[in-house]
Write an enzyme that holds these catalytic residues in place. Structure first.
Site, PDB file in Angstrom:
ATOM      1  N   GLY A   8     109.942  56.466  32.518  1.00 14.65           N
ATOM      2  CA  GLY A   8     110.085  55.036  32.326  1.00 14.65           C
ATOM      3  C   GLY A   8     110.137  54.646  30.863  1.00 14.65           C
ATOM      4  N   SER A   9     109.524  53.519  30.553  1.00 14.27           N
ATOM      5  CA  SER A   9     109.665  52.956  29.211  1.00 14.27           C
ATOM      6  C   SER A   9     108.981  53.749  28.107  1.00 14.27           C
ATOM      7  CB  SER A   9     109.150  51.508  29.199  1.00 14.27           C
ATOM      8  OG  SER A   9     109.984  50.694  29.990  1.00 14.27           O
ATOM      9  N   THR A  10     108.121  54.713  28.459  1.00  9.88           N
ATOM     10  CA  THR A  10     107.572  55.556  27.388  1.00  9.88           C
ATOM     11  C   THR A  10     108.682  56.373  26.723  1.00  9.88           C
ATOM     12  OG1 THR A  10     106.998  57.306  28.978  1.00  9.88           O
ATOM     13  CG2 THR A  10     105.270  55.731  28.409  1.00  9.88           C
TER      14      THR A  10
END
Length: 503
Positions: free
Chosen positions: A220-222
């Protein structure tokens, strides 16, 4: 000698030669393989009949051998139980896992470095003792990782935490939940250990799985950290620039609602242009989708691989799942596979915020933030700090091993500034520690399965200017709780960082 007798004699001679050749092959050429085979009950039984070495965290044993009065002389005991089980593994008649397996030669006393000790024991008439293995783990950080993860996800939850010392690659914590009690599996009572193994192996939550290194999910956004690093490294943007964003975006040439990228209600991402700090702090999907397409799939892949994707790097514990940034796409038409092709713009856009076919383990995401914390230098992660004799004399100490410069120090400094702003003013505020500059990034990854809750991620390091610890948290399941990387993962990362920094 008549002809039939001569024929029988020659046949018998060949039989003897075949027997001699087979015995030579088994006892000389195949000896090591047979000794290392977990199915070799004789070797395993012999290992239970001598005092195996300690597995230590600091000065405290998390695995030791105790004398018992049964057909075997020693029973393997695990004082650390569930907290350390995914790392220590267990020693069982016919099976070994974790450090018990990877460091078996040392623990059993068979390692060549222990030859002198074996010789002394032989001359003294003493039973051969195994050597000790000292782990890199920080006991306080490990306990904080396990307990905070357990309390957050609940009894039916699943997740993992990894903490790394950025400058060395030393693993300070590696927690996986749910876990198990290895003492049940190490029992000398066959019925006890078989019942325990059947119960654990049939459990849908897979407590025998070390999720820190064996589970890979959409990060995801990591993963936006990697995309940001690739864009800055390529000279496309600097951390203080304004970048394209927007309320929604769809890659040119694509159709349908499924290809529309939005920001999940985050209004600060809606303007056509926003600051890079806002894009990172508010985790704007449209901004990083556009950025990924501008960077291009080849350079994005190169940056991901520089951080460790598509590679195996942990040598002292396994098996390890390889984190993936897709190298090619194979389309199928009427069931027929076409030639492999590069990612198109729509696929690259989703890869840019950790979706499409990007997959990562918690260890991998901890390595990403550790490299950024270490001015771009990626260190090989390791779990074994020292190998000792049974009398605690040091035989070998693991030296830090730099794998490569993943990015330049200048790029690392800019990404650090963006991550600090994300903790100070953005979605990662749950990891803030009073008086300490913390860098962090949240992630909430869609599974691609309708009706299923997303995965929650959180990555961070502190102190931002001279980091002592980098952490990755992965929440796979948390029944009854709304999964958000910042809300659930942030406090876990904070607890682990504080446990290290308060030394």
């Amino acid at each position: 000698m008549n002809k039939p007798i001569r024929a029988v004699s020659i046949f018998c001679m060949f039989l003897f030669l075949a027997l001699m050749a087979n015995a030579t092959y088994l006892q000389f050429f195949k000896a090591d393989d047979l000794n290392d085979d977990g199915r070799n009950a004789r070797v395993t039984a012999a290992s239970f009949s001598r005092e195996r070495g300690l597995i230590l965290v600091g000065d405290s044993p998390v695995a030791r051998s105790e004398p018992v009065d049964d057909r075997y002389k020693y029973l393997r005991v695990y004082p650390g139980r569930k907290v350390y089980a995914p790392i220590t593994g267990y020693l069982q008649l016919g099976a070994q896992t974790g450090i018990e397996r990877s460091q078996n030669a040392v623990l059993s006393g068979e390692d060549s470095r222990l030859f002198v000790n074996r010789l002394v024991d032989l001359l003294k008439g003493d039973t051969n003792q195994g050597g000790n293995v000292v782990l890199t783990l920080d006991a306080d950080a490990q306990k904080a990782a396990y307990s905070s993860l357990r309390d957050t996800v609940g009894p039916e939850g699943e997740g993992a935490v990894v903490a790394i010392q950025p400058k060395t690659g030393r693993i300070l914590a590696m927690a996986s939940y749910p876990s198990y009690d290895p003492n049940e599996l190490a029992s000398h009572d066959r019925e006890t250990r078989e019942k325990a193994y059947d119960r654990l192996s049939d459990d849908d939550h897979q407590p025998l799985l070390n999720r820190a290194i064996q589970t890979r999910l959409f990060p995801g956004s990591t993963f936006k950290i990697v995309t940001a690093a690739a864009a800055i490294e390529a000279g496309l943007y600097n951390a203080d620039d304004r970048i394209p964003s927007g309320a929604t975006w769809q890659a040119p040439g694509t159709r349908g609602e499924n290809n529309v990228i939005d920001n999940e209600g985050r209004g600060g991402c809606s303007p056509k242009e926003i600051s890079f700090a806002t894009a990172m702090g508010q985790s704007c999907n449209t901004a990083f989708a556009k950025m990924a397409v501008e960077v291009g799939p080849e350079r994005l892949r190169e940056t991901a691989e520089a951080f460790g994707f598509n590679e195996e790097y942990l040598r002292d514990l396994g098996p390890q799942a390889r984190s993936v940034f897709p190298e090619e796409v194979v389309d199928r038409v009427d069931g027929e596979a076409r030639d492999p092709r590069e990612l198109n713009d729509a696929e690259t856009a989703r890869a840019g915020f950790g979706q499409f076919d990007v997959q990562a383990t918690p260890l991998q995401m901890a390595m990403v933030v550790a490299a950024i914390a270490n001015r771009g230098a990626l260190m090989r992660p390791y779990l074994v700090q020292e190998v000792q004799t049974s009398t605690f004399d040091v035989l070998e100490t693991t030296e830090p091993d730099k794998l490569r410069d993943a990015i330049s120090p200048q790029t690392a400094a800019q990404v650090t500034d963006l991550m600090v702003a994300t903790v100070d003013d953005g979605t990662a505020s749950a990891a803030a520690i009073p008086g300490v500059s913390v860098a962090g990034k949240t992630g909430t990854a869609q599974r691609g399965v309708e009706g299923k809750a997303p995965y929650g991620w959180f990555t961070s390091f502190a102190p931002a200017e001279d980091a002592e610890v980098a952490v990755a948290v992965m929440i796979q399941e948390a029944p009854g709780r709304s999964i958000s990387g910042g809300r659930l993962g942030g406090p876990i990362a904070k607890a682990v960082m504080e446990a290290v920094l308060e030394k």
